[in-house]
Enzyme design. Sequence first.
Site, PDB file in Angstrom:
ATOM      1  CG  HIS A 181      -0.156  -0.331   2.517  1.00 27.06           C
ATOM      2  ND1 HIS A 181      -0.904  -0.643   3.880  1.00 27.06           N
ATOM      3  CD2 HIS A 181       1.017   0.374   3.021  1.00 27.06           C
ATOM      4  CE1 HIS A 181       0.061  -0.384   4.618  1.00 27.06           C
ATOM      5  NE2 HIS A 181       1.129  -0.046   4.297  1.00 27.06           N
ATOM      6  CG  HIS A 228       1.288   4.054   7.332  1.00 21.81           C
ATOM      7  ND1 HIS A 228       0.224   3.713   7.022  1.00 21.81           N
ATOM      8  CD2 HIS A 228       2.144   3.019   7.103  1.00 21.81           C
ATOM      9  CE1 HIS A 228       0.434   2.662   6.261  1.00 21.81           C
ATOM     10  NE2 HIS A 228       1.666   2.160   6.490  1.00 21.81           N
ATOM     11  CG  HIS A 362       8.303  -1.588   2.967  1.00 24.23           C
ATOM     12  ND1 HIS A 362       7.490  -2.710   3.428  1.00 24.23           N
ATOM     13  CD2 HIS A 362       7.611  -0.644   3.304  1.00 24.23           C
ATOM     14  CE1 HIS A 362       6.448  -2.396   4.066  1.00 24.23           C
ATOM     15  NE2 HIS A 362       6.591  -1.194   4.023  1.00 24.23           N
TER      16      HIS A 362
END
Length: 454
Positions: A181, A228, A362
């Site tokens: 995302h 986040h 990541h």
Amino acid sequence: MSLNKPYLDVPGTTIFDADQSRKGYWLNQFCMSLMKADNRARFKQDEDAYLAEWPMTDEQKAAVRARDLNWMMATGGNIYFLSKLGATDGLSFQQMAGSMTGMTEQQYRDMMVRGGRHPEGNRYKGEGGDAQGPMSQSEAWKAWQAKAQNGLAASVQQAQTAANSIATMGARITASVYFSHVPAIGAAIDHGKTAEPYWAPMFQGFEFSKRWMKEHLPDVIFLVYNDHATNFDLSVIPTFAIGTAAEFEPADEGYGPRPVPRVKGHPRLASHIAQSVIQQDFDLTIVNQLKVDHGLTVPMNLMFGTPAEWPCAVIPFHVNVVQYPVPSGARCFALGQAIRRAIESYDEPLKVQIWGTGGMSHQLQGPRAGLINAEWDNRFLDRLIADPKELSAMPHIDYVREAGSEGIELVMWLIARGAMADVAGGAAPKVAHRFFHVPASNTAVGHLILENQA
Ligand code: DHB
Ligand code: FE
């Protein structure tokens, strides 16, 4: 709804559960506003004007005006919220509680001095105790009910007809969908860069998905993602949070809010899932005000493009993967199973998809930033498809070492996978689509569509 509500047959008692909370949301929020002196002053000066500022039902406003606490409870009020209204009127908790019993203030006080009300005869409806009588009502409530009588009879009839026709059909999970995302994907869409050489191969991987989505449009998407540091800052850090509101606005993550539609929720199903999943011993945080960030909006774009309105409802489900300790893969997998049971116990024939977002490999920080492990990612996809239970036993440290510190987002995929039918003894899902691409910004993009077999 077939929910476990063993408290419904306790006489003279209203349990404030997710359904009551949904019904009473604005009534209770109005009461909370009275904790500010300015608001109390404005309310006292002109009740009608103050009430007009709140999107409560006419009945809730009438109940407030009548100061009938039983009536307010019947429309979703909870005593701790309502007590702010009582306090504004100068009442004590004893006066408020007593006012709901049909006794005078003195009678109630005397009963308490004598040792309080005895549970004997007051544990179940229909026993002979002193809390079994009809609920005390203000004249205003009685008048309201008399007026509503005719309309009510018609709507009960209507509800029963509807209930009969859907009694055998519940909600079901039709498919699960998984993706990374990355915010840069959203920026590429918002700024018309999807055809650029850097982006074209990645968006190519979602062409099939958009076509598939048109043919397999669900009523509701249960969308597992992580906030986040957007809606939740360090003041509150819920491990699992379910969005039960009717609407969710796109958040401003510092670049301005993304030009995407507001998300329409499904308060009734979300409340049902909250109640069912908490009763299965998962402690969810219930969130009625939530701004959704790229974790939710980017996957929506990948499947739907950017329409003027999203074509189905979405229940946002946040998982903390920002501050350790984050939930284990095993717990996420078990939670998915609880969510499936919750959805399948909902008595409305809704088609529900469950999406898992985040990952793949990541790392966004430190000298190791930019870590990509395509081989590990692809093995993760293999295992997610073929043996998710075994995969769910993998400890966090393996995600960090192999997929980078932010690769931990992948635990969220196990929630979606745990909700699939094969985990509960059904047939293995059909792999409708699988895609992998490096890079999007700092991240490896993985994508899967798994269909439950009918
Ligand atoms: C990136 C990826 C993420 O999952 C995220 O939440 C933020 C940034 C990135 O690759 O840039
Ligand atoms: Fe992320």
